[in-house]
Design a protein around this motif. Structure first.
Motif, mmCIF file in Angstrom:
data_model
loop_
_atom_site.group_PDB
_atom_site.id
_atom_site.type_symbol
_atom_site.label_atom_id
_atom_site.label_comp_id
_atom_site.label_asym_id
_atom_site.label_seq_id
_atom_site.Cartn_x
_atom_site.Cartn_y
_atom_site.Cartn_z
ATOM 1 N N GLU A 53 0.822 -1.210 0.000
ATOM 2 C CA GLU A 53 0.000 0.000 0.000
ATOM 3 C C GLU A 53 0.857 1.261 0.000
ATOM 4 O O GLU A 53 0.546 2.242 -0.678
ATOM 5 N N SER A 54 1.960 1.264 0.755
ATOM 6 C CA SER A 54 2.810 2.451 0.844
ATOM 7 C C SER A 54 4.189 2.062 1.340
ATOM 8 O O SER A 54 4.331 1.625 2.494
ATOM 9 N N VAL A 55 5.180 2.208 0.468
ATOM 10 C CA VAL A 55 6.549 1.859 0.842
ATOM 11 C C VAL A 55 7.042 2.783 1.952
ATOM 12 O O VAL A 55 7.686 2.351 2.914
ATOM 13 N N ASN A 56 6.728 4.078 1.841
ATOM 14 C CA ASN A 56 7.174 5.022 2.862
ATOM 15 C C ASN A 56 6.582 4.681 4.224
ATOM 16 O O ASN A 56 7.267 4.729 5.250
ATOM 17 N N ALA A 57 5.289 4.335 4.218
ATOM 18 C CA ALA A 57 4.641 3.963 5.479
ATOM 19 C C ALA A 57 5.280 2.707 6.062
ATOM 20 O O ALA A 57 5.470 2.599 7.282
ATOM 21 N N LEU A 58 5.619 1.760 5.177
ATOM 22 C CA LEU A 58 6.272 0.538 5.632
ATOM 23 C C LEU A 58 7.611 0.867 6.285
ATOM 24 O O LEU A 58 7.923 0.374 7.377
ATOM 25 N N HIS A 59 8.414 1.693 5.611
ATOM 26 C CA HIS A 59 9.721 2.048 6.160
ATOM 27 C C HIS A 59 9.578 2.729 7.520
ATOM 28 O O HIS A 59 10.355 2.455 8.450
ATOM 29 N N ASN A 60 8.594 3.616 7.648
ATOM 30 C CA ASN A 60 8.386 4.304 8.919
ATOM 31 C C ASN A 60 7.996 3.321 10.020
ATOM 32 O O ASN A 60 8.469 3.426 11.164
ATOM 33 N N ARG A 61 7.132 2.350 9.679
ATOM 34 C CA ARG A 61 6.710 1.361 10.678
ATOM 35 C C ARG A 61 7.898 0.495 11.124
ATOM 36 O O ARG A 61 8.078 0.234 12.312
ATOM 37 N N ILE A 62 8.691 0.039 10.153
ATOM 38 C CA ILE A 62 9.829 -0.823 10.475
ATOM 39 C C ILE A 62 10.846 -0.063 11.314
ATOM 40 O O ILE A 62 11.389 -0.592 12.295
ATOM 41 N N GLU A 63 11.103 1.189 10.936
ATOM 42 C CA GLU A 63 12.068 1.987 11.696
ATOM 43 C C GLU A 63 11.584 2.209 13.121
ATOM 44 O O GLU A 63 12.359 2.121 14.080
ATOM 45 N N SER A 64 10.294 2.464 13.264
ATOM 46 C CA SER A 64 9.733 2.687 14.592
ATOM 47 C C SER A 64 9.756 1.408 15.425
ATOM 48 O O SER A 64 10.026 1.436 16.629
ATOM 49 N N PHE A 65 9.503 0.285 14.786
ATOM 50 C CA PHE A 65 9.405 -1.003 15.489
ATOM 51 C C PHE A 65 10.779 -1.572 15.851
ATOM 52 O O PHE A 65 10.983 -2.096 16.942
ATOM 53 N N THR A 66 11.743 -1.455 14.946
ATOM 54 C CA THR A 66 13.048 -2.101 15.135
ATOM 55 C C THR A 66 14.148 -1.135 15.533
ATOM 56 O O THR A 66 15.191 -1.569 16.027
ATOM 57 N N GLY A 67 13.936 0.148 15.290
ATOM 58 C CA GLY A 67 14.997 1.108 15.552
ATOM 59 C C GLY A 67 16.032 1.163 14.451
ATOM 60 O O GLY A 67 17.027 1.888 14.542
ATOM 61 N N CYS A 68 15.804 0.402 13.381
ATOM 62 C CA CYS A 68 16.744 0.357 12.258
ATOM 63 C C CYS A 68 16.381 1.457 11.258
ATOM 64 O O CYS A 68 15.274 1.492 10.736
ATOM 65 N N ASN A 69 17.340 2.332 10.993
ATOM 66 C CA ASN A 69 17.105 3.391 10.000
ATOM 67 C C ASN A 69 18.068 3.278 8.823
ATOM 68 O O ASN A 69 18.293 4.238 8.100
ATOM 69 N N ASN A 70 18.644 2.066 8.676
ATOM 70 C CA ASN A 70 19.566 1.815 7.564
ATOM 71 C C ASN A 70 18.741 1.655 6.285
ATOM 72 O O ASN A 70 17.962 0.707 6.143
ATOM 73 N N LEU A 71 18.911 2.580 5.353
ATOM 74 C CA LEU A 71 18.088 2.582 4.138
ATOM 75 C C LEU A 71 18.277 1.309 3.330
ATOM 76 O O LEU A 71 17.317 0.759 2.780
ATOM 77 N N ILE A 72 19.500 0.802 3.244
ATOM 78 C CA ILE A 72 19.768 -0.411 2.456
ATOM 79 C C ILE A 72 18.999 -1.595 3.033
ATOM 80 O O ILE A 72 18.384 -2.373 2.292
#
Length: 434
Positions: free
Chosen positions: A402-421
Motif C-alpha cells: 500500500e505504501s513503501v514510505n509507510a512501511l519504512h516508517n513502521r519498520i524503523e519505529s518497530f526495530t529502531g533500524c534506520n539503515n536505508l539499504i
C-alpha cells in the motif's frame, strides 16, 4: 507403528478424519493416543493436525518421565501400558513438525534427552537411539539460546557415546546430531573422502527416488559433469563424505519431495549447503507436492524444475545443464570435456518458478520466517521479528504494497533500524512474496 506400509491403508479407511474428530474427547489419554497415531500417518505437510498443544505435549513428557523412573521402563494410564521406546519414538515422530519442536524445547525436552544418555546403562539400544534422535531433531531450532556451556555438555556427551558404543545405528545418530550442532568435525589425520578436483555437482536426495536420481547422474556424466551421489547408504562415512562433497562442489541438486523434507539426513545436507551458500538447484520429483515448512522457506524464491519421471527429466535436462553451467566455476573446463550434443550456450534460461502460494507462506513458523530473513540478508532484523510467523509476514507484505514510505516508517519505529539499504532489502523481499 511397526509396519510402515500400513500408512496408506489407514488413509484409505479415512482414519485421519476419524482420529481428528476424537480430539474433542475429554480424555487426555485418548487425545494423546490419537496424536501419537497421527504422528505415524501424517507428514509435516499436514502440520495443523500434528501441531499439538503444550498440554498434550506436557502429558506425553510426564509419561516418558514415569517410564524412565520404572524398572521395566513402562508407564500405565487408565489401564493402558506404554513402554519407553514407543513413547520416545512417538515424541520424535511428532517433532517432525517444527512447532512441536518448540513445544518440547520449552518443556525442557533437551534436558530429558541429555539425562537419558547420561544414564544410558539402564537403557536398551532402541531407547538410546530415540534419545539421540530427539537431540538431532531439536538441533534444527535454536535449543541452546546462547548457552554455550549446555551446548558443549551436549556435544561432549554425544562424542563420548559415539566413541564408546559398538552399535552402528547409535554411532550414526550421534554423528548426525553432532554434524547438525557443530558442523563437520576437523580431523587432520583423516583422509579426505571426496577429492575436490573430482566434483562439479552433488545430488542430494531421499532414498525413495534413487532410480530417477541415478538416471540424472548418468545424464550429467555424459554431459561432462563430475557428479557425487550417495548410492550405498554409506553408514559410518555418510556425513563425512557428504560434507566433503558439499564443500568441494559448485552446485547442489535437491530432489524435492515430502520424503526429502521429513528426512533428518536430507535436512542436514540442505542446511549445510545453505550455510556454505552453495547454489541450490531444486528438482520437483513428486507430483502434486509443493514444498512447505523449512524446505518451502529455503526454496521460497528459488527456480524449480518439474522432473517427476524420466520423460520430464529429459525435457528439462537442457535447462538444468544451462543452470549448472552458470553455477560452476569450472564451466570452461566442463565445456571442453562435454560429450553431449546439447549446445549449452544456445539453451535459454527458461525455467519454472516455484509456486510459493499464499497458503504455503501462511504455514510458515517463526523459524521458517527467520530462515527467509537470513536468505534475504536481513539478519539485523531477525531479533525484532522473532515472533513473526507466516501470517504476520504476509500482513506486513500487504502493508508494504500500500505504501513503501509507510512501511519504512513502521519498520524503523518497530526495530529502531534506520539503515536505508536494509529497509530497501526488506521491501524488495516482501514484494516477491506478493
Amino acid at each position: 507403528r511397526v509396519h510402515g506400509d500400513c500408512q496408506q491403508q489407514y488413509r484409505n479407511l479415512h482414519a485421519v478424519d476419524i482420529l481428528d474428530r476424537l480430539f474433542d474427547t475429554k480424555s487426555q489419554l485418548l487425545r494423546l493416543k490419537c496424536l501419537l497415531t497421527l504422528g505415524y500417518i501424517l507428514d509435516e505437510d499436514e502440520n495443523e493436525k500434528l501441531n499439538s498443544s503444550s498440554e498434550n505435549m506436557r502429558f506425553l513428557v510426564s509419561m516418558i518421565q514415569d517410564a524412565i523412573d520404572k524398572v521395566d521402563h513402562t508407564c500405565e494410564r487408565e489401564g493402558n501400558r506404554f513402554n519407553l521406546h514407543e513413547l520416545l519414538e512417538g515424541l520424535n515422530r511428532l517433532m517432525v513438525n517444527d512447532l512441536n519442536k518448540h513445544h518440547i524445547s520449552q518443556l525442557n525436552g533437551l534436558d530429558s534427552f541429555i539425562n537419558l544418555i547420561k544414564n544410558r546403562k539402564d537403557l536398551n539400544d532402541n531407547e538410546i537411539i530415540e534419545a539421540v534422535k530427539g537431540i538431532w531433531l531439536l538441533s534444527f531450532i535454536d535449543i541452546f539460546g546462547g548457552d554455550e556451556d549446555k551446548k558443549n555438555e551436549c556435544v561432549t556427551l554425544l562424542r563420548d557415546l559415539r566413541e564408546n558404543e559398538e552399535n552402528s545405528r547409535i554411532k550414526n545418530e550421534c554423528s548426525g546430531a553432532l554434524f547438525s550442532l557443530v558442523g563437520p568435525e576437523d580431523d587432520n589425520d583423516a583422509e579426505q573422502i571426496v577429492d575436490e578436483s573430482q566434483t562439479d555437482v552433488m545430488i542430494s536426495y531421499q532414498w525413495d527416488h534413487q532410480a530417477l536420481m541415478m538416471t540424472l547422474k548418468s545424464m550429467l556424466q555424459e554431459a561432462g559433469f563430475r557428479v557425487w551421489i550417495d548410492v550405498d547408504k554409506m553408514e559410518h562415512d555418510l556425513l563425512e563424505s557428504m560434507a566433503d562433497a558439499v564443500e568441494s562442489c559448485h552446485a547442489v541438486i535437491i530432489s524435492v519431495s515430502h520424503q526429502y523434507k521429513d528426512s533428518r539426513f536430507c535436512r542436514t545436507e540442505a542446511k549445510y549447503a545453505y550455510q556454505l551458500e552453495k547454489p541450490v538447484i531444486p528438482l520437483l520429483v513428486e507430483r502434486e507436492y509443493s514444498p512447505t515448512g523449512w524446505l518451502g522457506a529455503m526454496l521460497s524464491t528459488a527456480l524449480i524444475y518439474r522432473t517427476f519421471d524420466v520423460s520430464l527429466m529429459s525435457n528439462e535436462f537442457p535447462k538444468i545443464l544451462y543452470r549448472l553451467r552458470k553455477c560452476c566455476q569450472t564451466s570452461q573446463t566442463i565445456e571442453r570435456r562435454t560429450t553431449s550434443t546439447v549446445s549449452l550456450t544456445d539453451v535459454p534460461p527458461l525455467i519454472h518458478r516455484s509456486t510459493t502460494s499464499l497458503s504455503l507462506i501462511r504455514s510458515w513458523t517463526t523459524a521458517d520466517v527467520q530462515l527467509w530473513m537470513k536468505k534475504n540478508d536481513l539478519d539485523v532484523l531477525i531479533e525484532s521479528f522473532k515472533d513473526c510467523n507466516g501470517d504476520l509476514l504476509l500482513e506486513l507484505a500487504r502493508l508494504g504494497g500500500e505504501s513503501v514510505n509507510a512501511l519504512h516508517n513502521r519498520i524503523e519505529s518497530f526495530t529502531g533500524c534506520n539503515n536505508l539499504i536494509v529497509l530497501l532489502k526488506l521491501s524488495s523481499a516482501l514484494s516477491k512474496l506478493n
